[in-house]
Design a protein around this motif. Structure first.
Motif, PDB file in Angstrom:
ATOM      1  N   TYR A  67       0.857  -1.182   0.000  1.00  0.00           N
ATOM      2  CA  TYR A  67       0.000   0.000   0.000  1.00  0.00           C
ATOM      3  C   TYR A  67       0.893   1.232   0.000  1.00  0.00           C
ATOM      4  O   TYR A  67       1.877   1.295   0.740  1.00  0.00           O
ATOM      5  CB  TYR A  67      -0.894   0.026   1.241  1.00  0.00           C
ATOM      6  CG  TYR A  67      -1.995  -1.004   1.221  1.00  0.00           C
ATOM      7  CD1 TYR A  67      -3.219  -0.712   0.645  1.00  0.00           C
ATOM      8  CD2 TYR A  67      -1.815  -2.271   1.786  1.00  0.00           C
ATOM      9  CE1 TYR A  67      -4.241  -1.648   0.630  1.00  0.00           C
ATOM     10  CE2 TYR A  67      -2.831  -3.214   1.772  1.00  0.00           C
ATOM     11  CZ  TYR A  67      -4.035  -2.897   1.202  1.00  0.00           C
ATOM     12  OH  TYR A  67      -5.044  -3.822   1.184  1.00  0.00           O
ATOM     13  N   ASN A  69      -0.082   4.331   0.772  1.00  0.00           N
ATOM     14  CA  ASN A  69      -0.467   5.320   1.775  1.00  0.00           C
ATOM     15  C   ASN A  69      -0.978   4.565   3.005  1.00  0.00           C
ATOM     16  O   ASN A  69      -0.930   3.343   3.057  1.00  0.00           O
ATOM     17  CB  ASN A  69      -1.493   6.317   1.229  1.00  0.00           C
ATOM     18  CG  ASN A  69      -2.802   5.670   0.843  1.00  0.00           C
ATOM     19  OD1 ASN A  69      -3.217   4.646   1.385  1.00  0.00           O
ATOM     20  ND2 ASN A  69      -3.495   6.279  -0.111  1.00  0.00           N
ATOM     21  N   GLU A  70      -1.479   5.282   3.991  1.00  0.00           N
ATOM     22  CA  GLU A  70      -1.885   4.662   5.256  1.00  0.00           C
ATOM     23  C   GLU A  70      -3.300   4.091   5.236  1.00  0.00           C
ATOM     24  O   GLU A  70      -3.719   3.462   6.192  1.00  0.00           O
ATOM     25  CB  GLU A  70      -1.751   5.678   6.383  1.00  0.00           C
ATOM     26  CG  GLU A  70      -0.314   6.092   6.625  1.00  0.00           C
ATOM     27  CD  GLU A  70      -0.179   7.109   7.748  1.00  0.00           C
ATOM     28  OE1 GLU A  70      -1.174   7.781   8.080  1.00  0.00           O
ATOM     29  OE2 GLU A  70       0.926   7.216   8.278  1.00  0.00           O
ATOM     30  N   GLU A  71      -4.047   4.308   4.179  1.00  0.00           N
ATOM     31  CA  GLU A  71      -5.424   3.819   4.134  1.00  0.00           C
ATOM     32  C   GLU A  71      -5.470   2.344   3.768  1.00  0.00           C
ATOM     33  O   GLU A  71      -4.686   1.867   2.945  1.00  0.00           O
ATOM     34  CB  GLU A  71      -6.245   4.637   3.140  1.00  0.00           C
ATOM     35  CG  GLU A  71      -6.430   6.067   3.587  1.00  0.00           C
ATOM     36  CD  GLU A  71      -7.331   6.847   2.664  1.00  0.00           C
ATOM     37  OE1 GLU A  71      -7.561   6.412   1.514  1.00  0.00           O
ATOM     38  OE2 GLU A  71      -7.813   7.901   3.086  1.00  0.00           O
ATOM     39  N   ARG A  72      -6.418   1.632   4.406  1.00  0.00           N
ATOM     40  CA  ARG A  72      -6.635   0.207   4.147  1.00  0.00           C
ATOM     41  C   ARG A  72      -8.125  -0.010   3.919  1.00  0.00           C
ATOM     42  O   ARG A  72      -8.954   0.809   4.303  1.00  0.00           O
ATOM     43  CB  ARG A  72      -6.194  -0.643   5.341  1.00  0.00           C
ATOM     44  CG  ARG A  72      -4.720  -0.516   5.699  1.00  0.00           C
ATOM     45  CD  ARG A  72      -3.861  -1.101   4.570  1.00  0.00           C
ATOM     46  NE  ARG A  72      -2.442  -1.026   4.889  1.00  0.00           N
ATOM     47  CZ  ARG A  72      -1.664   0.007   4.601  1.00  0.00           C
ATOM     48  NH1 ARG A  72      -2.162   1.056   4.004  1.00  0.00           N
ATOM     49  NH2 ARG A  72      -0.390  -0.019   4.911  1.00  0.00           N
ATOM     50  N   PHE A  92     -12.099   3.058   1.994  1.00  0.00           N
ATOM     51  CA  PHE A  92     -10.793   2.928   2.623  1.00  0.00           C
ATOM     52  C   PHE A  92     -10.664   3.954   3.741  1.00  0.00           C
ATOM     53  O   PHE A  92     -11.241   5.032   3.669  1.00  0.00           O
ATOM     54  CB  PHE A  92      -9.671   3.166   1.601  1.00  0.00           C
ATOM     55  CG  PHE A  92      -9.490   2.049   0.626  1.00  0.00           C
ATOM     56  CD1 PHE A  92      -8.450   1.167   0.764  1.00  0.00           C
ATOM     57  CD2 PHE A  92     -10.361   1.891  -0.437  1.00  0.00           C
ATOM     58  CE1 PHE A  92      -8.269   0.130  -0.134  1.00  0.00           C
ATOM     59  CE2 PHE A  92     -10.200   0.863  -1.347  1.00  0.00           C
ATOM     60  CZ  PHE A  92      -9.148  -0.015  -1.190  1.00  0.00           C
ATOM     61  N   ASN A 106       1.286  -0.715   8.900  1.00  0.00           N
ATOM     62  CA  ASN A 106       1.860   0.040   7.788  1.00  0.00           C
ATOM     63  C   ASN A 106       3.361  -0.202   7.631  1.00  0.00           C
ATOM     64  O   ASN A 106       4.039   0.513   6.926  1.00  0.00           O
ATOM     65  CB  ASN A 106       1.572   1.536   7.952  1.00  0.00           C
ATOM     66  CG  ASN A 106       1.683   2.277   6.631  1.00  0.00           C
ATOM     67  OD1 ASN A 106       1.244   1.785   5.600  1.00  0.00           O
ATOM     68  ND2 ASN A 106       2.281   3.453   6.656  1.00  0.00           N
ATOM     69  N   ILE A 110       4.013  -4.382   3.669  1.00  0.00           N
ATOM     70  CA  ILE A 110       2.678  -4.021   3.180  1.00  0.00           C
ATOM     71  C   ILE A 110       2.440  -2.522   3.195  1.00  0.00           C
ATOM     72  O   ILE A 110       1.461  -2.051   2.655  1.00  0.00           O
ATOM     73  CB  ILE A 110       1.550  -4.743   3.952  1.00  0.00           C
ATOM     74  CG1 ILE A 110       1.599  -4.410   5.433  1.00  0.00           C
ATOM     75  CG2 ILE A 110       1.608  -6.229   3.731  1.00  0.00           C
ATOM     76  CD1 ILE A 110       0.384  -4.870   6.202  1.00  0.00           C
ATOM     77  N   GLY A 111       3.319  -1.785   3.837  1.00  0.00           N
ATOM     78  CA  GLY A 111       3.246  -0.331   3.868  1.00  0.00           C
ATOM     79  C   GLY A 111       4.633   0.237   3.675  1.00  0.00           C
ATOM     80  O   GLY A 111       5.579  -0.488   3.370  1.00  0.00           O
TER      81      GLY A 111
END
Length: 138
Positions: A67, A69-72, A92, A106, A110-111
């Motif tokens: 990802y 950015n920090e959004e999931r 998200f 994050n 994955i971040g």
């Protein structure tokens, strides 16, 4: 990721009749291709660097994706039951404290958190990514 960059350049140089390039990986290879796509300058604007050929990147079956950015995906986007082939969710948000996985949600791979942390030696993934990010930001 410079190795795969070099492979793309070599293929272009040695196959002049080439009209497009496809880079693909499955499972661990899918994870590699996903991260390569995020950190390599190849594929900017959908084309290769040296000849400007169309570049398609296919990451098949990675167990994790990167990802940027920090959004999931919201919890509602991850249902416990099959929702059918046409189901989609575009909600998200940044994870709340009760679902932040001990603040590891994050971390790289994955971040992007942790890529600048601590010293690392040349040839180490963190070092190589830090070097790339420094070059890209200059």
């Amino acid at each position: 990721f410079e190795v795969l960059d070099s492979v793309v350049e070599w293929v272009e140089a040695n196959y002049p009749q080439l009209r497009r390039v496809v880079v693909t990986g499955f499972s661990a290879g899918g994870q590699y291709v996903d991260r390569w796509a995020a950190f390599s300058p190849e594929g900017a604007n959908g084309v290769t660097r040296s000849r400007g050929l169309p570049l398609r990147i296919i990451a098949g079956g990675p167990s994790a994706i990167l990802y940027l950015n920090e959004e999931r995906p919201d919890p509602a986007c991850v249902p416990d039951e099959d929702q059918g082939a046409n189901w989609s969710c575009s909600d998200f948000s940044i994870p709340s404290p009760e679902r932040d996985c001990d603040s590891l949600w994050n971390k790289y791979s994955i971040g992007l958190d942790g890529l600048h942390d601590g010293a690392s030696s040349e040839g180490d993934l963190r070092h190589d990514v830090n070097q790339y990010l420094r070059k890209s930001m200059d």
